[in-house]
Scaffold this motif. Structure first.
Motif, PDB file in Angstrom:
ATOM      1  N   TYR A 103      10.030  32.976  -2.401  1.00  0.00           N
ATOM      2  CA  TYR A 103       9.386  34.222  -2.816  1.00  0.00           C
ATOM      3  C   TYR A 103      10.044  34.780  -4.086  1.00  0.00           C
ATOM      4  O   TYR A 103       9.356  35.272  -4.989  1.00  0.00           O
ATOM      5  N   VAL A 104      11.372  34.712  -4.136  1.00  0.00           N
ATOM      6  CA  VAL A 104      12.087  35.215  -5.312  1.00  0.00           C
ATOM      7  C   VAL A 104      11.707  34.397  -6.543  1.00  0.00           C
ATOM      8  O   VAL A 104      11.425  34.946  -7.616  1.00  0.00           O
ATOM      9  N   ALA A 105      11.679  33.080  -6.395  1.00  0.00           N
ATOM     10  CA  ALA A 105      11.330  32.206  -7.510  1.00  0.00           C
ATOM     11  C   ALA A 105       9.913  32.457  -8.004  1.00  0.00           C
ATOM     12  O   ALA A 105       9.631  32.363  -9.211  1.00  0.00           O
ATOM     13  N   ASP A 106       9.016  32.806  -7.073  1.00  0.00           N
ATOM     14  CA  ASP A 106       7.607  33.036  -7.417  1.00  0.00           C
ATOM     15  C   ASP A 106       7.303  34.496  -7.757  1.00  0.00           C
ATOM     16  O   ASP A 106       6.145  34.843  -8.008  1.00  0.00           O
ATOM     17  N   SER A 107       8.341  35.348  -7.745  1.00  0.00           N
ATOM     18  CA  SER A 107       8.157  36.804  -7.969  1.00  0.00           C
ATOM     19  C   SER A 107       7.156  37.401  -6.990  1.00  0.00           C
ATOM     20  O   SER A 107       6.384  38.301  -7.328  1.00  0.00           O
ATOM     21  N   ASN A 108       7.164  36.890  -5.760  1.00  0.00           N
ATOM     22  CA  ASN A 108       6.275  37.374  -4.699  1.00  0.00           C
ATOM     23  C   ASN A 108       6.996  38.506  -3.969  1.00  0.00           C
ATOM     24  O   ASN A 108       7.563  38.313  -2.898  1.00  0.00           O
ATOM     25  N   TYR A 109       6.954  39.698  -4.566  1.00  0.00           N
ATOM     26  CA  TYR A 109       7.792  40.783  -4.083  1.00  0.00           C
ATOM     27  C   TYR A 109       7.355  41.348  -2.733  1.00  0.00           C
ATOM     28  O   TYR A 109       8.184  41.727  -1.918  1.00  0.00           O
ATOM     29  N   GLY A 110       6.039  41.408  -2.492  1.00  0.00           N
ATOM     30  CA  GLY A 110       5.572  41.947  -1.223  1.00  0.00           C
ATOM     31  C   GLY A 110       6.086  41.147  -0.043  1.00  0.00           C
ATOM     32  O   GLY A 110       6.654  41.700   0.911  1.00  0.00           O
ATOM     33  N   ASP A 111       5.916  39.827  -0.085  1.00  0.00           N
ATOM     34  CA  ASP A 111       6.417  38.973   0.993  1.00  0.00           C
ATOM     35  C   ASP A 111       7.937  38.915   0.993  1.00  0.00           C
ATOM     36  O   ASP A 111       8.568  38.739   2.040  1.00  0.00           O
ATOM     37  N   ASN A 112       8.533  39.072  -0.181  1.00  0.00           N
ATOM     38  CA  ASN A 112       9.985  39.110  -0.295  1.00  0.00           C
ATOM     39  C   ASN A 112      10.548  40.281   0.518  1.00  0.00           C
ATOM     40  O   ASN A 112      11.511  40.128   1.277  1.00  0.00           O
TER      41      ASN A 112
END
Length: 221
Positions: A103-112
């Protein structure tokens, strides 16, 4: 709660059961019940004339994180005293960690944010202490709206991933001293990051812009 966590309703904003019931298309009774629950959980505050989103100060952030740290340290002691993580619990934490890094690598902040919450909840749940779990769930409810503030410092997520890994390694090695140290370091770094965010005179304006951009990105997924 989603409006509060996303700062669509910010600290000090009025929460109206009438307006929310119209917006949601439901009667005022369940809305009022939800408001009463959020007041008891420390998310909303009743003033003499209205209900508002409870203001969030740095002192509040420190208290929330200090309580979480105390609960998680007590939890790892119980886990290790009982013989350590089961294979299934260790695998669950490792899977969460792997997903968090993705998630961090993909900038997926909501799921992060959701993953980070689940990780810390799991540690307390693995303690098996029902009262600690109940207290943690209440304080974690209050912590939810803190996480979106970290959009201001996305570089912090890489450090968070490393700190989570240290906590997992300490639990796996059944080293109480290592686990306490890893948790303390994680929470101290987290508190320092919030201090950095709140010290910026422009954090509120910039955060709103980041949230807006994030919402646009999510709508195109």
């Amino acid at each position: 709660m989603k409006k509060i966590n996303s700062y669509e309703l910010g600290p000090g904003d009025i929460v109206s059961d009438m307006e929310l019931s119209k917006e949601l298309g439901i009667s005022r009774t369940p809305v009022r019940e939800a408001i009463f629950k959020l007041i008891s959980d420390g998310i909303l505050e009743r003033t003499p004339t209205r209900v508002i989103v409870k203001p969030l100060t740095f002192a509040d952030i420190q208290e929330i994180l200090q309580i979480r740290e105390a609960l998680e340290i007590a939890s790892v002691k119980l886990i290790i005293d009982r013989g350590g993580l089961t294979d299934a619990q260790y695998a669950e934490l490792c899977a969460m960690q792997q997903q968090f890094c993705t998630y961090v690598a993909d900038s997926n902040y909501g799921d992060n944010f959701s993953n980070d919450s689940d990780f810390h909840c799991a540690i307390v749940e693995f303690s098996g202490n029902s009262r600690m779990i109940s207290i943690f769930r209440m304080i974690n409810w209050q912590a939810q709206r803190l996480r979106v503030l970290t959009l201001f410092t996305p570089q912090r997520y890489q450090d968070t991933a490393a700190e989570h890994q240290a906590i997992i390694d300490a639990l796996h090695s059944k080293d109480i001293s290592f686990a306490e140290s890893a948790l303390h370091a994680h929470f101290q770094a987290t508190i320092a990051n919030y201090a950095k965010i709140l010290e910026s005179p422009h954090w509120g304006r910039v955060l709103k812009g980041i949230i807006s951009m994030s919402n646009i990105a999510d709508s195109h997924k």
